[in-house]
Write an enzyme that holds these catalytic residues in place. Structure first.
Site, mmCIF file in Angstrom:
data_model
loop_
_atom_site.group_PDB
_atom_site.id
_atom_site.type_symbol
_atom_site.label_atom_id
_atom_site.label_comp_id
_atom_site.label_asym_id
_atom_site.label_seq_id
_atom_site.Cartn_x
_atom_site.Cartn_y
_atom_site.Cartn_z
ATOM 1 C CD GLU A 138 12.007 -41.498 -16.870
ATOM 2 O OE1 GLU A 138 12.939 -40.852 -16.382
ATOM 3 O OE2 GLU A 138 11.653 -41.403 -18.056
ATOM 4 N N GLY A 246 10.606 -42.453 -40.297
ATOM 5 C CA GLY A 246 11.164 -41.264 -40.942
ATOM 6 C C GLY A 246 11.429 -41.498 -42.415
#
Ligand code: COA
Length: 427
Positions: A138, A246
């Protein structure tokens, strides 16, 4: 009838990435037959154990709704059985280290020759290139896929995230590849190879940072708080803490009780359409018309000041009280929920997103259910199989072997001690 009923999967997966994928297919109704090494099985059965002699939560939570057969692939009889399985299955899924399948003699070419309809799906750490032969877990994928370099705070080291975007994320990608290949097979009549690299899967989930990398070539990233702080950008996308980064700036803000409760926080988004409501709620109505705050572009250099003011307001109430008020005005926000709060959340139990499962040796435990809800094919989560629990059943009912053939296979040691599953007592 379940959506994938009639689809049979030879599940040659282990640890997390592959099992995530095949569990999802099982939840949709596929018959998933997990092939495991006699004696130990999937290594996760015995890892991170919390209840003596019981399969670990790591294993049980990734292998629901499957059947288990034990087969020693280093035993010629074991390989013979495996080849028979490859002939009657629709999909073979594996996530061994690079080269393992070929060493077993299970090359794509040979499998395709023996069963042209078989779809062969693989997870590897990397695609073709300099790291193609590497073993990967991972956190390696998070680092190589762009997640770690863009996670954390600017003045700290790269950070990995608790969300298993490398393992479970790639498993999800692979599942989509498999159902797409199954759909394609309905017209082509042929199976194909489906490959997902964990690096690619992580990057796919980090695409907005690749977006920002290119925006950076045209000027500073004004939505990142370091812009307002006057700190120059380097050549690569920086770590941006909890900035949304964003078009709708957001932050994690303290709520009442933060001094003692590590999760007394709320994520607050200053969405442009509700800016007026935000100003009213926090007691700054003047900001609605003040040229320094009225328009999104004017606010960007002042994000620290703005969120500092909003935090003064959120700190006067709990995260849930803040949610109740902000939702009246459709201000996007979300509480920081601890795993304890999630485990106890009744609405998640009602939708089957969190389920309680009973297991013969561990008793009752919580797991995630299927996050994808199909109206005509609801998921019923059933417990993970004991090691080798279905060996006899699969040899008999799936492969149609008769008693003498089964006896010969057992005598060869290819299935290990199947009558008494190794880690657990029979139900
Ligand atoms: N009977 C006998 N042998 C078996 C067997 C069975 N039923 N199933 C597997 N094996 C053997 C394999 O043949 C292989 O032997 P070989 O190396 O002699 O050919 C051996 O088990 C080990 O396989 P490997 O995949 O290398 O396991 P590992 O524990 O060393 O590595 C990973 C684990 C996860 C690092 C590695 O599998 C990997 O990189 N996978 C791809 C990426 C991935 O999915 N990573 C995330 C995992 S969550």
């Amino acid at each position: 009838m379940k959506a994938l009923e009639g689809v049979r999967i030879l599940d040659f997966t282990h640890v997390q990435s592959g099992p995530t994928c095949t569990q999802l297919l099982a939840w949709f109704g596929a018959d998933v037959i997990k092939v495991e090494r006699p004696g130990t099985g999937d290594i996760t059965r015995g890892q991170l154990c919390d209840v003596p002699e019981a399969d670990s939560l790591y294993f049980t939570m990734l292998n629901h709704n499957k059947r288990s057969i034990t087969l020693d692939t280093k035993n010629p009889q074991g390989m013979e059985v495996l080849w028979e399985m490859a002939k009657v299955c629709d999909v073979l899924v594996e996530n061994f280290a690079p080269g393992v399948l070929d060493r077993m003699g299970f090359s794509w070419e040979r499998l395709h020759e023996v069963n042209p309809r078989l779809i062969v799906a693989s997870v590897k750490g990397f695609g073709p290139g300099p790291y193609a032969d590497c073993k990967v877990y991972e956190n390696v994928a998070q680092c190589a896929g762009g997640s770690a370099s863009t996670t954390g705070f600017r003045d700290g080291p790269p950070l990995v995230t608790g969300a298993q975007i490398g393992d479970s994320g790639t498993g999800l990608h692979l599942a989509l590849g498999i159902v797409t290949a199954l759909f394609h097979r309905t017209t082509s009549g042929l199976g194909q190879k489906v490959d997902c690299a964990m690096q690619d899967g992580v990057l796919n989930l980090c695409r907005i940072k690749l977006r920002d990398q290119q925006r950076l070539e045209h000027g500073p990233l004004k939505e990142y708080s370091q812009f307002g702080e006057g700190i120059p950008f380097g050549k690569a996308v920086p770590r941006a803490g909890n900035d949304s980064g964003g078009g709708q700036p957001g932050r994690i803000l303290k709520c009442k009780g933060w001094e003692t409760d590590p999760d007394a926080y709320i994520y607050f988004i200053t969405q442009t359409p509700v800016w007026g409501a935000i100003c009213d709620v926090i007691g700054e109505p003047g900001w609605k018309t003040d040229p320094d705050y009225a328009k999104p572009a004017a606010r960007l250099p002042r994000l620290n000041e703005i969120f500092g003011r909003i935090e003064q307001w959120t700190m006067t109430m709990t995260k849930f009280e803040a949610m109740d008020i902000l939702n009246i005005y459709h201000i996007p926000c979300g509480p920081i929920l601890s795993m304890k709060e999630i485990a106890e959340e009744t609405s998640l139990r009602e939708t089957g997103t969190v389920v309680e499962v009973d297991h013969p040796t561990r008793g009752k435990y919580l797991s995630v259910g299927n996050p994808i809800k199909l109206s005509a094919s609801p998921t019923e989560v059933t417990r993970s199989p004991l090691l080798g629990e279905h060996t006899d059943e699969i040899l008999r009912d799936v492969l149609k072997f008769d008693d003498s053939r089964i006896a010969a296979i057992m005598a060869s040691g290819a299935t290990g001690a199947t009558e008494a599953p190794s880690r657990v007592a029979a139900e």
